[in-house]
Design a protein around this motif. Structure first.
Motif, mmCIF file in Angstrom:
data_model
loop_
_atom_site.group_PDB
_atom_site.id
_atom_site.type_symbol
_atom_site.label_atom_id
_atom_site.label_comp_id
_atom_site.label_asym_id
_atom_site.label_seq_id
_atom_site.Cartn_x
_atom_site.Cartn_y
_atom_site.Cartn_z
ATOM 1 N N ALA A 189 -34.332 -51.777 66.113
ATOM 2 C CA ALA A 189 -34.701 -52.827 65.154
ATOM 3 C C ALA A 189 -35.050 -52.167 63.838
ATOM 4 O O ALA A 189 -35.507 -51.021 63.802
ATOM 5 C CB ALA A 189 -35.878 -53.652 65.675
ATOM 6 N N TYR A 190 -34.808 -52.905 62.759
ATOM 7 C CA TYR A 190 -35.212 -52.436 61.432
ATOM 8 C C TYR A 190 -35.482 -53.680 60.589
ATOM 9 O O TYR A 190 -34.581 -54.275 60.003
ATOM 10 C CB TYR A 190 -34.152 -51.541 60.802
ATOM 11 C CG TYR A 190 -34.779 -50.457 59.957
ATOM 12 C CD1 TYR A 190 -35.574 -49.470 60.544
ATOM 13 C CD2 TYR A 190 -34.616 -50.421 58.581
ATOM 14 C CE1 TYR A 190 -36.171 -48.485 59.796
ATOM 15 C CE2 TYR A 190 -35.206 -49.442 57.819
ATOM 16 C CZ TYR A 190 -35.996 -48.474 58.431
ATOM 17 O OH TYR A 190 -36.606 -47.502 57.678
ATOM 18 N N CYS A 191 -36.763 -54.055 60.568
ATOM 19 C CA CYS A 191 -37.178 -55.299 59.928
ATOM 20 C C CYS A 191 -37.235 -55.143 58.408
ATOM 21 O O CYS A 191 -37.173 -54.029 57.883
ATOM 22 C CB CYS A 191 -38.548 -55.707 60.472
ATOM 23 S SG CYS A 191 -39.840 -54.485 60.146
ATOM 24 N N PRO A 192 -37.358 -56.234 57.660
ATOM 25 C CA PRO A 192 -37.453 -56.136 56.196
ATOM 26 C C PRO A 192 -38.614 -55.254 55.727
ATOM 27 O O PRO A 192 -38.484 -54.566 54.704
ATOM 28 C CB PRO A 192 -37.646 -57.593 55.768
ATOM 29 C CG PRO A 192 -36.959 -58.394 56.823
ATOM 30 C CD PRO A 192 -37.226 -57.657 58.099
ATOM 31 N N GLU A 193 -39.735 -55.256 56.440
ATOM 32 C CA GLU A 193 -40.865 -54.422 56.034
ATOM 33 C C GLU A 193 -40.505 -52.945 56.107
ATOM 34 O O GLU A 193 -40.799 -52.166 55.190
ATOM 35 C CB GLU A 193 -42.075 -54.717 56.936
ATOM 36 C CG GLU A 193 -43.336 -53.951 56.533
ATOM 37 C CD GLU A 193 -44.517 -54.265 57.420
ATOM 38 O OE1 GLU A 193 -45.571 -53.613 57.257
ATOM 39 O OE2 GLU A 193 -44.397 -55.157 58.295
ATOM 40 N N ARG A 194 -39.864 -52.535 57.197
ATOM 41 C CA ARG A 194 -39.465 -51.129 57.323
ATOM 42 C C ARG A 194 -38.379 -50.779 56.307
ATOM 43 O O ARG A 194 -38.385 -49.684 55.716
ATOM 44 C CB ARG A 194 -38.990 -50.849 58.756
ATOM 45 C CG ARG A 194 -40.128 -50.618 59.721
ATOM 46 C CD ARG A 194 -39.663 -50.489 61.168
ATOM 47 N NE ARG A 194 -39.447 -51.789 61.780
ATOM 48 C CZ ARG A 194 -39.177 -51.958 63.076
ATOM 49 N NH1 ARG A 194 -39.067 -50.906 63.872
ATOM 50 N NH2 ARG A 194 -39.018 -53.169 63.574
ATOM 51 N N SER B 12 -25.247 -56.226 64.596
ATOM 52 C CA SER B 12 -26.696 -56.424 64.681
ATOM 53 C C SER B 12 -27.306 -56.474 63.290
ATOM 54 O O SER B 12 -26.954 -55.677 62.406
ATOM 55 C CB SER B 12 -27.349 -55.288 65.473
ATOM 56 O OG SER B 12 -26.887 -55.273 66.809
ATOM 57 N N ASP C 138 -38.319 -51.431 68.736
ATOM 58 C CA ASP C 138 -38.561 -52.858 68.930
ATOM 59 C C ASP C 138 -39.235 -52.976 70.291
ATOM 60 O O ASP C 138 -38.557 -53.032 71.326
ATOM 61 C CB ASP C 138 -37.242 -53.623 68.902
ATOM 62 C CG ASP C 138 -37.436 -55.131 68.970
ATOM 63 O OD1 ASP C 138 -38.585 -55.588 68.837
ATOM 64 O OD2 ASP C 138 -36.425 -55.838 69.162
ATOM 65 N N PHE D 4 -46.103 -48.852 61.812
ATOM 66 C CA PHE D 4 -44.848 -48.176 62.074
ATOM 67 C C PHE D 4 -45.043 -46.669 61.925
ATOM 68 O O PHE D 4 -45.768 -46.206 61.041
ATOM 69 C CB PHE D 4 -43.768 -48.668 61.109
ATOM 70 C CG PHE D 4 -43.475 -50.139 61.240
ATOM 71 C CD1 PHE D 4 -43.065 -50.661 62.451
ATOM 72 C CD2 PHE D 4 -43.631 -50.994 60.157
ATOM 73 C CE1 PHE D 4 -42.802 -52.019 62.595
ATOM 74 C CE2 PHE D 4 -43.364 -52.346 60.283
ATOM 75 C CZ PHE D 4 -42.949 -52.857 61.504
ATOM 76 N N THR E 34 -37.411 -47.124 64.493
ATOM 77 C CA THR E 34 -36.477 -48.181 64.894
ATOM 78 C C THR E 34 -36.915 -48.860 66.182
ATOM 79 O O THR E 34 -36.135 -49.591 66.801
ATOM 80 C CB THR E 34 -35.055 -47.619 65.078
ATOM 81 O OG1 THR E 34 -35.070 -46.596 66.096
ATOM 82 C CG2 THR E 34 -34.524 -47.039 63.774
ATOM 83 N N ARG F 248 -29.051 -54.262 57.802
ATOM 84 C CA ARG F 248 -30.195 -54.086 56.899
ATOM 85 C C ARG F 248 -30.398 -52.608 56.560
ATOM 86 O O ARG F 248 -30.628 -52.243 55.408
ATOM 87 C CB ARG F 248 -31.434 -54.678 57.546
ATOM 88 C CG ARG F 248 -32.648 -54.749 56.637
ATOM 89 C CD ARG F 248 -33.795 -55.464 57.338
ATOM 90 N NE ARG F 248 -33.495 -56.866 57.585
ATOM 91 C CZ ARG F 248 -33.403 -57.423 58.798
ATOM 92 N NH1 ARG F 248 -33.611 -56.705 59.892
ATOM 93 N NH2 ARG F 248 -33.105 -58.698 58.921
ATOM 94 N N TRP G 19 -30.191 -55.589 62.253
ATOM 95 C CA TRP G 19 -30.944 -54.404 61.850
ATOM 96 C C TRP G 19 -30.024 -53.310 61.334
ATOM 97 O O TRP G 19 -30.388 -52.565 60.401
ATOM 98 C CB TRP G 19 -31.814 -53.899 62.996
ATOM 99 C CG TRP G 19 -31.112 -53.142 64.096
ATOM 100 C CD1 TRP G 19 -30.580 -53.651 65.232
ATOM 101 C CD2 TRP G 19 -30.903 -51.723 64.156
ATOM 102 N NE1 TRP G 19 -30.038 -52.655 66.015
ATOM 103 C CE2 TRP G 19 -30.226 -51.459 65.376
ATOM 104 C CE3 TRP G 19 -31.208 -50.656 63.320
ATOM 105 C CZ2 TRP G 19 -29.856 -50.174 65.770
ATOM 106 C CZ3 TRP G 19 -30.846 -49.366 63.708
ATOM 107 C CH2 TRP G 19 -30.182 -49.134 64.915
#
Length: 314
Positions: free
Chosen positions: A164-169, A207, A157, A138, A155, A212, A209
């Motif tokens: 998008a904003y995944c748990p890792e980010r 959404s 995807d 990222f 962000t 989150r 993301w």
């Protein structure tokens, strides 16, 4: 093509940080600047190749106008942050053209990615200078300017228009904010996590993301603002209890039309307009953030300072 290849060989790339680390940007404010720190934000540049001749010529010309306007500012900004959609199709050749266009910069450039970008191609042309970065890493990092921290979020995807904003980010951002709870922080990201009213460009309000990201940002007292791109039009709102500003594009702008869109029937409406390119100038002074939205162009002066301003005693 040969002239462009020769230019690449002799031009140094702009300074760019893409590693997932915190970078200390050491600076000493000149006394004449009255302690003002300014940084410029550009976004949605959409550099492309000559096989799309209209957008290739138009977007590079518009980028040139923006860079010229930024270099004329007083005081000159200490950095330029490019918040995504650097190129149009995520191709290496496009990033090479972007590198050529940015070679005129006398100001460090920090880049993020948007939905038109591709991380692997971007990192091939703009590699991290000191910290190894995988092709699928990222593009997220923090830069410290004395008492102001700027965090670039990722962000993207890949293969999708929306963010998008995944748990890792989200975990990375949480750790980065936890590491400096008392340092004022400006958050940059490409996709605004809000509704603009231009419905065909807006995300779904629910959404995952967006929720989150909001959970990470909510209640963080050090955040002085959020700023984004993607919408090709400047506007202001709020998100997760913080002010949010969206920058106008370097490329062409979205038409300001807030009427409903029938997604099953094209009605011929204008959706993009050749308004002047724009950028944002963020000013940090005395612990306060002020952000100016500015059009870029060679505009004629209208009034000049020829007599001293008189101020009465308080």
């Amino acid at each position: 093509m040969g002239d462009r290849a020769t230019a690449r060989a002799r031009r140094p790339p702009p300074s760019v940080i893409v590693a997932s680390d915190t970078v200390t940007f050491s600076t000493s404010m000149p006394k004449g600047d009255l302690g003002i720190l300014t940084i410029a934000q550009i976004t949605d540049i959409h550099v492309t190749t000559p096989d799309d001749p209209l957008n290739c010529a138009r977007n590079e010309e518009r980028l040139g106008r923006v860079l010229a306007a930024i270099h004329r500012l007083r005081p000159r900004p200490m950095a330029i942050f490019a918040s995504g959609d650097l190129v149009d199709r995520g191709q290496v050749e496009e990033y090479l053209r972007l590198r050529d266009a940015l070679s005129v910069c006398e100001i460090p450039v920090y880049m993020g990615v948007g939905n038109h970008d591709a991380r692997a191609a971007f990192l091939q042309v703009f590699p991290a200078p000191s910290v190894p970065v995988r092709d699928d890493a990222f593009v997220q990092y923090a830069v410290d300017f004395e008492d102001l921290r700027v965090i670039m979020c990722d962000t993207l995807d890949e293969g999708h228009h929306g963010g998008a904003y995944c748990p890792e980010r989200a975990a990375w951002l949480s750790r980065t904010l936890d590491s400096a709870p008392d340092r004022s922080t400006l958050i940059l990201l490409h996709h605004p996590p809000v509704l603009s009213g231009i419905t065909w460009m807006d995300p779904e309000a629910d959404s995952a993301w967006i929720g989150r990201l909001g959970e990470v940002l909510q209640g963080r007292g050090q955040i002085c603002g959020l700023t984004a791109g993607h919408l090709h039009r400047g506007f202001a709102t709020s998100f997760a209890g913080h002010p949010l500003l969206v920058s106008p594009a370097t490329s062409i702008q979205l038409t300001l039309d807030l009427t409903e869109v029938d997604y099953a029937r094209a009605d011929g409406r204008e959706i993009l307009v050749d308004e002047p390119p724009g950028f944002v100038l963020h000013m940090w002074k005395d612990g306060k953030l002020v952000s100016h939205l500015a059009p870029a162009g060679d505009f004629q002066g209208a009034v000049y300072y020829t007599k001293p301003f008189a101020r009465s005693a308080a």
